[in-house]
Design a protein around this motif. Structure first.
Motif, PDB file in Angstrom:
ATOM      1  N   TRP A 159       0.620  -1.029  -0.414  1.00  0.00           N
ATOM      2  CA  TRP A 159      -0.355  -0.048   0.005  1.00  0.00           C
ATOM      3  C   TRP A 159       0.769   1.406  -0.177  1.00  0.00           C
ATOM      4  O   TRP A 159       0.823   1.936  -0.506  1.00  0.00           O
ATOM      5  CB  TRP A 159      -1.009   0.281   1.245  1.00  0.00           C
ATOM      6  CG  TRP A 159      -1.463  -0.751   1.181  1.00  0.00           C
ATOM      7  CD1 TRP A 159      -2.138  -1.869   0.134  1.00  0.00           C
ATOM      8  CD2 TRP A 159      -2.977  -1.457   2.702  1.00  0.00           C
ATOM      9  NE1 TRP A 159      -3.588  -2.943   0.934  1.00  0.00           N
ATOM     10  CE2 TRP A 159      -3.215  -2.214   1.788  1.00  0.00           C
ATOM     11  CE3 TRP A 159      -3.087  -0.501   3.816  1.00  0.00           C
ATOM     12  CZ2 TRP A 159      -4.116  -2.616   2.703  1.00  0.00           C
ATOM     13  CZ3 TRP A 159      -3.837  -1.198   4.409  1.00  0.00           C
ATOM     14  CH2 TRP A 159      -4.804  -2.251   4.078  1.00  0.00           C
ATOM     15  N   THR A 163       1.279   2.892  -3.646  1.00  0.00           N
ATOM     16  CA  THR A 163      -0.516   2.847  -3.033  1.00  0.00           C
ATOM     17  C   THR A 163      -1.698   2.120  -3.194  1.00  0.00           C
ATOM     18  O   THR A 163      -1.368   0.790  -3.883  1.00  0.00           O
ATOM     19  CB  THR A 163      -1.057   4.583  -4.639  1.00  0.00           C
ATOM     20  OG1 THR A 163      -1.413   3.662  -6.029  1.00  0.00           O
ATOM     21  CG2 THR A 163      -0.096   5.285  -4.638  1.00  0.00           C
ATOM     22  N   LYS A 164      -2.166   2.408  -2.411  1.00  0.00           N
ATOM     23  CA  LYS A 164      -3.290   1.582  -2.194  1.00  0.00           C
ATOM     24  C   LYS A 164      -4.051   0.906  -3.717  1.00  0.00           C
ATOM     25  O   LYS A 164      -4.357  -0.673  -3.885  1.00  0.00           O
ATOM     26  CB  LYS A 164      -4.634   1.570  -0.874  1.00  0.00           C
ATOM     27  CG  LYS A 164      -4.167   1.750   0.188  1.00  0.00           C
ATOM     28  CD  LYS A 164      -5.082   1.614   1.272  1.00  0.00           C
ATOM     29  CE  LYS A 164      -4.810   1.746   2.462  1.00  0.00           C
ATOM     30  NZ  LYS A 164      -6.047   2.799   3.518  1.00  0.00           N
ATOM     31  N   SER A 165      -4.805   1.531  -3.771  1.00  0.00           N
ATOM     32  CA  SER A 165      -4.935   1.680  -5.650  1.00  0.00           C
ATOM     33  C   SER A 165      -4.342   0.774  -6.258  1.00  0.00           C
ATOM     34  O   SER A 165      -4.774  -0.539  -7.401  1.00  0.00           O
ATOM     35  CB  SER A 165      -5.825   2.455  -6.174  1.00  0.00           C
ATOM     36  OG  SER A 165      -4.709   3.290  -6.771  1.00  0.00           O
ATOM     37  N   LYS A 168      -3.842  -3.123  -4.901  1.00  0.00           N
ATOM     38  CA  LYS A 168      -4.772  -3.979  -4.527  1.00  0.00           C
ATOM     39  C   LYS A 168      -5.026  -4.650  -5.857  1.00  0.00           C
ATOM     40  O   LYS A 168      -5.612  -5.485  -6.192  1.00  0.00           O
ATOM     41  CB  LYS A 168      -5.774  -3.172  -3.833  1.00  0.00           C
ATOM     42  CG  LYS A 168      -5.702  -3.382  -2.374  1.00  0.00           C
ATOM     43  CD  LYS A 168      -7.034  -2.546  -1.746  1.00  0.00           C
ATOM     44  CE  LYS A 168      -7.345  -2.328   0.036  1.00  0.00           C
ATOM     45  NZ  LYS A 168      -7.942  -0.959   0.572  1.00  0.00           N
TER      46      LYS A 168
END
Length: 540
Positions: A159, A163-165, A168
């Motif tokens: 993350w 970055t989280k996006s 994931k």
């Protein structure tokens, strides 16, 4: 930074007694990896699962007062994989470290080669940096992460890195640094997503990746504040209480976003004037020892008394860790040895974290030690700490038996072999092999624990080494069934070196002069000596 360097000096936690090492493993890691990759490439799914994850050895060490910390010795199969990932991506990782202007603890190669990595600045330099740069600020915010290493959520690494996006959306892509580290960390912890091992230098790297990327957000959000960090200790300086409160709440929310918690006990907002040093470090750091034999004896007694007073008044501080370092290099008159020895043993039994230094002092003065006194201390440490599961104290007491050829009582040895303290049990097997535990003490009850499964769980070190050394001989040798450990065995790899010794130093004798005094280390260096001072170092 190479895989060999990480495995040679950065694998086993520094808190362990001297025989635990990984030099042969590091030396032959290229051959081991080649052989393992050749064998494992043909594994079917059941066999792949068998080697997909492992458990680490648990070892309890003292912190302050009654609190403990669990450190870990990961399985060599998965620790080598994590080390290789870090080594192969070192340039990328260093770029992450450069994102933080706050950090004083980014890992660098240890110039002394005692460890693979150390923080680029020590705690004393970190403190001086804060002092220099916060001269015009009225408020200080101090906080740290509660049980940092033990609560790291491994999924938070990708993350933060990607970055989280992005993380994931690409969670199975192990060519991405964050995902590769996440996978390796879960493999060496039974597949769990919470916690990274405390002890190996690889965790310094993981911790700094996490905190440097959070630092980047702190730098962006709190531009008007002066922020400083050492591992997980944060200090922020500003001009009003409102700013201080806002800064604290932002850090708290940032940590929460990545599944970490503030240590409320160590969180404080202070208004100037606030001290940069404790009273005890100033008083003990400026203590002088006179250079006449009788005067020196009086000063030793007073110094230890003062240390014990300060230790009682500041139970959360590392007072005796500092004091034993002062006493270590004291130029001692021969006639003062008897009292000096009794007092350092008193410190050892009062503050077990000093036992490695106490052992060094005794080993460096081997010709004048009292084995009677040491035997008494050893027995009392084991009697007190074995029932509590305090592995560190028991292991170091047993190593003192090895260092000074002290024989252990039968009943005490039997209790150690009946415990689940695998590190201490291994040292006890060494003692038995040296005839420092009677041959009549049976270890047959340990044989059922030596299974193929135990080589992948928290008993891996004891299982492998006790068989490798020939100390235990199960009917069915589990090493023959575990293809990875069979490779280690065939390559002559060991993780316990029987001829190891504590490091010794040259004892210097005093020249008796009335006018001379011996000064202790400066007070400002007190916290450096105890690796973080006040609370006994960073709270992993």
């Amino acid at each position: 930074m190479t895989e060999k360097e990480l495995l040679k000096s950065g694998y086993f936690p520094k808190e362990l007694p001297p025989p635990f090492e990984s030099k042969t493993f590091s030396d032959k890691i290229d051959a081991i990896n080649t052989q393992w990759n050749s064998i494992s490439s043909s594994f079917g799914r059941p066999e792949k699962l068998k080697y997909s994850e492992s458990k680490w050895v648990l070892f309890s060490i003292p912190k302050v007062q009654l609190s403990r910390r669990i450190i870990n010795i990961p399985n060599p199969l998965h620790q080598s994989k994590l080390s290789k990932t870090i080594a192969d991506r070192w340039t990328e990782i260093e770029d992450i470290f450069k994102k933080s202007t706050i950090s004083s603890s980014s890992p660098i190669k240890d110039p002394s080669n005692k460890r693979a990595l150390i923080s680029k600045k020590d705690f004393g330099e970190f403190k001086r940096r804060r002092l220099r740069e916060s001269f015009d600020n009225l408020y200080e915010v101090k906080t740290d992460v509660s049980r940092f290493y033990g609560t790291v959520y491994t999924h938070s690494i990708p993350w933060l890195v990607h970055t989280k996006s992005v993380a994931k959306a690409n969670r199975t892509d192990i060519t991405m640094l964050g995902n590769a580290l996440d996978k390796d960390l879960r493999s060496l912890n039974s597949g769990q997503t919470v916690g990274i091992p405390v002890g190996p230098d690889t965790s310094l790297v993981i911790a700094e990746i996490i905190t440097c990327l959070m630092d980047e957000q702190i730098q962006l959000k709190l531009k008007n504040l002066k922020a400083f960090r050492f591992i997980d200790d944060y200090f922020l300086y500003c001009d009003s209480y409102a700013e201080a409160e806002k800064a604290f709440k932002f850090i708290q929310s940032l940590l929460t976003e990545y599944q970490l918690d503030i240590n409320e006990e160590k969180t404080k907002i202070s208004k100037a004037p606030f001290a940069f040093d404790s009273r005890w470090s100033i008083e003990l750091g400026s203590f002088t020892f006179r250079k006449k034999a009788k005067s020196q004896l009086t000063d030793i007694e007073r110094f230890v008394s003062l240390s014990l007073i300060h230790s009682n008044e500041n139970p959360k501080d590392s007072v005796l860790l500092f004091s034993i370092q002062v006493l270590k290099y004291l130029k001692l008159f021969d006639e003062n040895w008897d009292t000096y020895e009794s007092l350092i043993l008193k410190i050892g039994i009062s503050e077990p974290r000093t036992l490695p230094v106490v052992t060094e002092i005794l080993a460096s003065n081997i010709s004048r030690i009292s084995k009677r006194k040491i035997k008494s201390i050893v027995e009392k440490i084991i009697e007190n700490h074995l029932p509590k599961g305090n592995n560190y104290e028991v292991a170091w007491a047993l190593w003192m038996c090895v260092e000074f050829s002290i024989k252990l009582k039968n009943m005490m040895a039997e209790k150690i072999f009946a415990s689940n303290d695998y590190v201490s049990m291994l040292i006890a097997m060494d003692l038995k092999n040296r005839n420092l535990i009677n041959a009549t003490v049976s270890t047959d009850g340990l044989l059922p624990e030596l299974t193929e499964e135990s080589l992948m769980n928290e008993n891996w070190l004891f299982t492998y080494e006790s068989i490798k050394k020939g100390w235990l001989s199960p009917t069915d040798n589990p090493i023959d069934e575990n293809k990875y450990f069979k490779i280690l065995f065939d390559n002559g790899i060991y993780f316990y070196r029987e001829n190891a010794k504590v490091e010794t130093f040259t004892v210097k004798k005093p020249l008796e002069k009335i006018s001379e005094t011996v000064k202790t280390p400066e007070a400002e260096d007190a916290k450096t000596i105890v690796s973080g001072g006040g609370g006994g170092g960073s709270s992993y």
